[in-house]
Design an enzyme around this catalytic site. Structure first.
Site, PDB file in Angstrom:
ATOM      1  N   TYR A   3      -0.488   8.101  -8.294  1.00 26.09           N
ATOM      2  CA  TYR A   3      -0.027   7.418  -6.416  1.00 26.09           C
ATOM      3  C   TYR A   3       1.489   7.673  -6.723  1.00 26.09           C
ATOM      4  O   TYR A   3       2.277   8.694  -5.801  1.00 26.09           O
ATOM      5  CB  TYR A   3      -0.242   6.266  -6.066  1.00 26.09           C
ATOM      6  CG  TYR A   3      -0.028   6.112  -4.527  1.00 26.09           C
ATOM      7  CD1 TYR A   3      -0.740   6.690  -3.207  1.00 26.09           C
ATOM      8  CD2 TYR A   3       1.017   5.610  -4.362  1.00 26.09           C
ATOM      9  CE1 TYR A   3      -0.007   5.859  -2.207  1.00 26.09           C
ATOM     10  CE2 TYR A   3       1.774   5.196  -3.112  1.00 26.09           C
ATOM     11  CZ  TYR A   3       1.074   5.841  -1.825  1.00 26.09           C
ATOM     12  OH  TYR A   3       1.749   5.673  -0.182  1.00 26.09           O
ATOM     13  N   ASN A  40       0.448  -1.441   0.281  1.00 26.85           N
ATOM     14  CA  ASN A  40       0.086   0.031   0.674  1.00 26.85           C
ATOM     15  C   ASN A  40       1.270   1.555   0.006  1.00 26.85           C
ATOM     16  O   ASN A  40       0.584   2.235  -0.612  1.00 26.85           O
ATOM     17  CB  ASN A  40      -0.610   0.040   1.007  1.00 26.85           C
ATOM     18  CG  ASN A  40      -2.041   1.238   0.941  1.00 26.85           C
ATOM     19  OD1 ASN A  40      -1.445   2.265   1.458  1.00 26.85           O
ATOM     20  ND2 ASN A  40      -3.083   1.991   1.201  1.00 26.85           N
ATOM     21  N   LYS A  41       1.946   1.311   0.484  1.00 27.27           N
ATOM     22  CA  LYS A  41       3.030   2.635   1.089  1.00 27.27           C
ATOM     23  C   LYS A  41       3.980   2.902  -0.571  1.00 27.27           C
ATOM     24  O   LYS A  41       3.473   3.441  -0.926  1.00 27.27           O
ATOM     25  CB  LYS A  41       3.770   2.141   2.197  1.00 27.27           C
ATOM     26  CG  LYS A  41       4.892   3.002   2.431  1.00 27.27           C
ATOM     27  CD  LYS A  41       5.676   2.771   2.854  1.00 27.27           C
ATOM     28  CE  LYS A  41       6.355   3.589   3.210  1.00 27.27           C
ATOM     29  NZ  LYS A  41       7.840   3.243   2.540  1.00 27.27           N
ATOM     30  N   ASP A  42       3.637   1.381  -0.957  1.00 25.47           N
ATOM     31  CA  ASP A  42       4.618   1.623  -2.839  1.00 25.47           C
ATOM     32  C   ASP A  42       3.816   1.658  -3.788  1.00 25.47           C
ATOM     33  O   ASP A  42       4.013   2.760  -3.858  1.00 25.47           O
ATOM     34  CB  ASP A  42       4.925   0.011  -2.865  1.00 25.47           C
ATOM     35  CG  ASP A  42       5.878  -0.099  -3.782  1.00 25.47           C
ATOM     36  OD1 ASP A  42       6.656   0.782  -3.778  1.00 25.47           O
ATOM     37  OD2 ASP A  42       5.737  -0.787  -4.645  1.00 25.47           O
TER      38      ASP A  42
END
Length: 913
Positions: A697, A570-572
């Protein structure tokens, strides 16, 4: 009137809570808190009740006000849990237990009606293996002493539900509730010192002693009852399929405080916890089994076996002299005696007599007591009194949990480079080169280096190899199932995994067996980033061609476990791409396993917040790809998730059964359900949206000013002062975004009400798709929302996350960014994506406003958000003052209310990281 009665107003309890709503119960608890606050600090009462802002308070008074608001949220959560338990009981009474979602009764009732055969149930039961894994990931902001007081309040609230009390008794219970709330207010909320790993081990054991030891055996009994009810006249063997794992004391990934000495101490403490529990239960069992030959049939084999075992002891006189006409009691005393010797050995003392060499010996003795009772026509005593303890030993053995070891490839590669230098000329080649891979293959065929040859290694390398040696030692000394697996984080290639096998070989864990050479400790690759998830199928296909990996999987029942990381993916890549890539990886890895004849079992690295994989248990499991579970399920349970699920008996029992029944239902139904049949048009749409969302993102987190914005516009650095975990917030101490762990990344974005980790990029992904496909695209997304469990889960969780966002408060945090151009650029980007995401989610779901479809959550937030919002605004000012104050004493005075504000917001939102 006495002085005491003047100070403390009488507590009048409601007549009963049995029919009261969560809101009414919350109001009662809050009234008690207000009465406590008024007596001790009347000046903060208006702030607590939202009648006034806190600007006129001193830093100390503000700290106490924030502490009281945090307690308020704790009390509301207690009332909500108690109400949820009452609601489940009401449904069971009114509609029947088989109508209660999340129970074995409901799953097996549906299976029987659908014509699922008893043979298929047996087959799925045989494969069923479920293991929640408790981790020390720092997401629990409450101290154990606070958790204990919360539990007492919960129990008292449960007692108040009863209608059996007189007014005098009810008021006495109500007074105890108020006393516990007063103790909460007078107890420090913050960890004054950073916890050690030993503290974290004690925190984890707290939940076993409070609920888990007793309830896990009950879970198996509940399954048996449901089988008997819905498949009468059939026989089933319910094995100890539900066990617990842990990373506490074994997770080395970026935590320098987890050493081999710490792991050894952890294993000893875990063993002592289970042995101590068994000792307590054996004492109780001995008191109950007072069967006399004059009144009961005592099988001769019990007398004979007891005599044989007593003769084997050096000194059995004390056992022989007591309870001479009560052989079951004597047998229990024999077990107690051997347990005491086992406890001595586990503590490092010399046992005075025979002890248990492993849990299987104790299991066999308890099973023997059951058999004797059944033979003596006391089958119910066997099933009600002895079997739960025997099952507890089968579940927890002599280790309480199966401890996983975790390390990252940076550390294992460094150790392998030392090994290269000891066996080869020159410096090691790159880890992705053919030369490195060929060397690894060769190393698997060579004997381990001698102790003298290892002297050349660095201390870190010796420590890494000794970690594997510790496994071999403790598997034989404590329990053969004391360890779960070795989890290799940052796995990027097959060579990374082979390297772990080489280190295991150096420690003597690679042995010859009937199925070939195999590793006694399962090696589990962890795929975390988007690219690693995409590469995972090819990596596993390559690994399963290697004889040692293949034979190791055979030794584990033709099973290879793979861990997938929700947090770092998710962070990536953001929320939508992370969920899609996780889904694809599971589907493709499942197919690889089928091709290779080895079942791939998944270990889900989830956290509590939605952006770290947190989602309603039943819905999350039901949305997994068809055939990807097949009864085998491991999942991490972290921080506030652990305390939410396991702090109270009623909630713990339900959560355990919910997890187990959901896994079993997926195993039974997933491959025959229309909702999980892959559909090309749905997958193409998901892929298009994911690519667009990832692009948005990636551009956002790639902004060179984002780290500076994030550090200034959130309490990122200040969170580390909370002392809620032993490990550092960054793996290697660097200051880059890539090195920042996922937990503080999520924690800080939640605190500043941006919450980007659970929605950013979704709006762009959906918009690009809709712009390209027009009305047909919208019609397709609406069909996906109705028919794709994964898409519905993603959109529902995005919508819930949007309910937590407050742009006006987020703007206040952004004002902490000194660079005006940076502030305007980053914040305007976030605001635009937020508005876009809101509009496209509403367009797809057809709702009029965000939150319409979740009335319960909306009502819950309506009660909480006004207070959370005020604390947010106060936190902004505290951050501003703390960062701009140079005087150390003044900073220290501000720090306490600042940290309490972080804890309070976390309690209000119900999650940290």
């Amino acid at each position: 009137m006495t002085e005491a009665s003047q100070e403390i107003p009488p507590v009048v309890a409601p007549s009963a809570f049995a029919t009261r709503s969560a809101k009414e119960a919350s109001a009662y608890l809050i009234d008690q808190l207000v009465s406590v606050v008024k007596r001790h600090m009347p000046q903060i009462d208006p702030v607590l009740r939202g009648f006034a802002a806190g600007s006129n308070l001193t830093d100390y008074e503000m700290g106490r006000a924030l502490q009281a608001q945090g307690i308020l949220f704790q009390l509301v959560s207690i009332a909500e849990q108690a109400y949820a338990m009452r609601r489940r009981r009401f449904i069971e009474r009114e509609r029947g237990h088989d109508q209660l979602l999340g129970t074995f009764d409901q799953v097996l009732s549906a299976a029987a009606k659908a014509g699922v055969s008893a043979d298929e149930i047996r087959a799925q039961l045989h494969a069923l293996r479920i293991r929640p894994v408790i981790t020390a990931h720092p997401t629990e902001a409450k101290r154990v002493s606070i958790l204990e007081k919360n539990r007492r309040i919960y129990l008292l609230m449960r007692d108040l539900e009863s209608t059996r009390w007189t007014d005098r008794e009810r008021n006495a219970l109500a007074a105890q509730v108020r006393d516990q709330i007063e103790l909460l207010f007078l107890t420090g909320d913050l960890h004054l010192e950073k916890p050690t790993v030993e503290h974290e081990v004690a925190w984890g054991q707290h939940f076993f002693s409070e609920t888990i030891f007793d309830l896990a055996p009950d879970l198996l009994a509940a399954f048996e009852r449901a089988l008997e009810k819905h498949y009468p006249n059939e026989t089933f063997e319910v094995s100890p399929f539900f066990q617990f794992g842990s990373w506490i004391g074994g997770d080395r990934d970026g935590n320098p405080f987890v050493t081999n000495a710490v792991t050894r101490k952890t294993m000893s403490d875990n063993a002592l916890a289970s042995l101590g529990y068994y000792r307590q239960r054996i004492v109780e069992l001995g008191r109950m089994l007072s069967l006399s030959p004059r009144a009961a049939h005592i099988p001769q084999k019990l007398r004979d076996d007891l005599e044989r075992r007593l003769n084997a002891l050096k000194d059995a006189s004390s056992i022989r002299s007591r309870n001479q006409m009560e052989p079951y009691r004597q047998f229990c005393n024999l077990i107690l005696y051997k347990l005491d010797q086992t406890l001595r050995a586990t503590r490092g003392e010399a046992p005075a007599d025979l002890r248990y060499s492993n849990a299987d010996e104790l299991i066999a003795e308890l099973r023997f007591i059951e058999e004797c009772l059944i033979e003596g026509r006391s089958a119910t005593l066997a099933s009600d009194l002895v079997r739960p303890l025997r099952r507890a030993v089968e579940i927890f053995r002599f280790s309480t949990v199966r401890l996983d070891l975790r390390e990252n490839t940076t550390r294992t590669t460094a150790a392998l480079c030392d090994l290269w230098r000891a066996t080869q000329e020159g410096e090691p080649p790159g880890v992705e080169t053919p030369e490195w891979r060929a060397w690894l293959d060769a190393q698997l065929q060579t004997p381990p280096l001698s102790a003298d040859e290892r002297e050349k290694f660095s201390s870190d390398t010796r420590e890494t190899i000794e970690t594997f040696e510790l496994v071999a030692e403790l598997q034989s000394r404590l329990d053969r199932e004391a360890f779960g697996s070795f989890v290799l984080s940052m796995t990027h290639s097959a060579a990374d995994v082979l390297g772990a096998y080489v280190l295991a070989k150096e420690a003597g864990l690679v042995r010859q067996g009937s199925k070939g050479v195999y590793c006694t400790l399962p090696i589990v690759p962890l795929f975390e980033t988007i690219s690693d998830l995409q590469d995972a199928p090819a990596i596993m296909r390559e690994l399963l061609q290697i004889p040692l990996v293949r034979s190791s999987a055979k030794s584990q029942g033709d099973l290879q476990e793979v861990m997938i990381g929700y947090s770092d993916s998710n962070k990536d890549g953001g929320f939508l791409p992370s969920n899609w890539e996780l889904y694809k990886a599971q589907a493709r890895l499942t197919a690889v396993g089928i091709e290779e004849g080895v079942a791939i079992a998944f270990f889900h690295g989830r956290g509590g917040s939605v952006s770290r994989g947190g989602a309603p248990t039943g819905q999350a499991i039901a949305a997994q790809p068809a055939g990807s579970i097949r009864g085998r399920f491991r999942v991490t349970e972290q921080g506030e998730v652990v305390s939410f699920k396991y702090a109270n008996r009623g909630t713990a029992a339900y959560q355990m059964e919910l997890l187990a029944s959901s896994v079993f239902m997926h195993a039974l139904k997933s491959e025959r359900e229309d909702a999980l049949i892959p559909r090309a048009e749905f997958e193409e749409a998901f892929e298009e949206m994911s690519v667009a969302a990832l692009d948005a993102y990636t551009k956002f987190i790639g902004d060179p000013g984002l780290v500076a914005y994030f550090q200034a516009a959130s309490p990122l650095e200040e969170i580390s002062m909370l002392n809620i975990g032993s490990r550092p917030a960054r793996r290697f101490g660097a200051r880059s975004l890539a090195d920042l762990r996922a937990i503080p990344w999520v924690f800080a974005w939640a605190q500043n009400r941006h919450a980007i980790t659970s929605w950013y990029g979704v709006g762009s992904g959906l918009k690009v798709f809709l712009d390209a496909r027009g009305d047909k695209g919208l019609e397709l997304l609406r069909r996906m929302y109705d028919q794709s469990r994964l898409f519905k889960l993603v959109l529902d969780e995005v919508e819930k996350a949007l309910m937590m966002v407050d742009i006006s408060i987020a703007r206040a945090y952004a004002s902490l960014v000194a660079d005006e151009e940076l502030r305007a650029r980053i914040f305007s980007t976030i605001e635009a994506e937020y508005e876009l995401t809101r509009s496209v989610v509403l367009r797809v779901t057809g709702a009029e406003q965000i939150g319409d479809r979740f009335p319960a959550l909306r009502a819950r937030l309506a009660d909480r958000l006004p207070t959370i919002n005020e604390v947010n605004r106060e936190q902004v000012e505290l951050l501003r003052r703390f960062r701009n104050t140079e005087d150390e004493a003044a900073r220290e005075a501000i720090k306490v209310p600042l940290l309490l504000s972080i804890s309070c917001i976390a309690a209000g939102l119900g999650a940290t990281g």
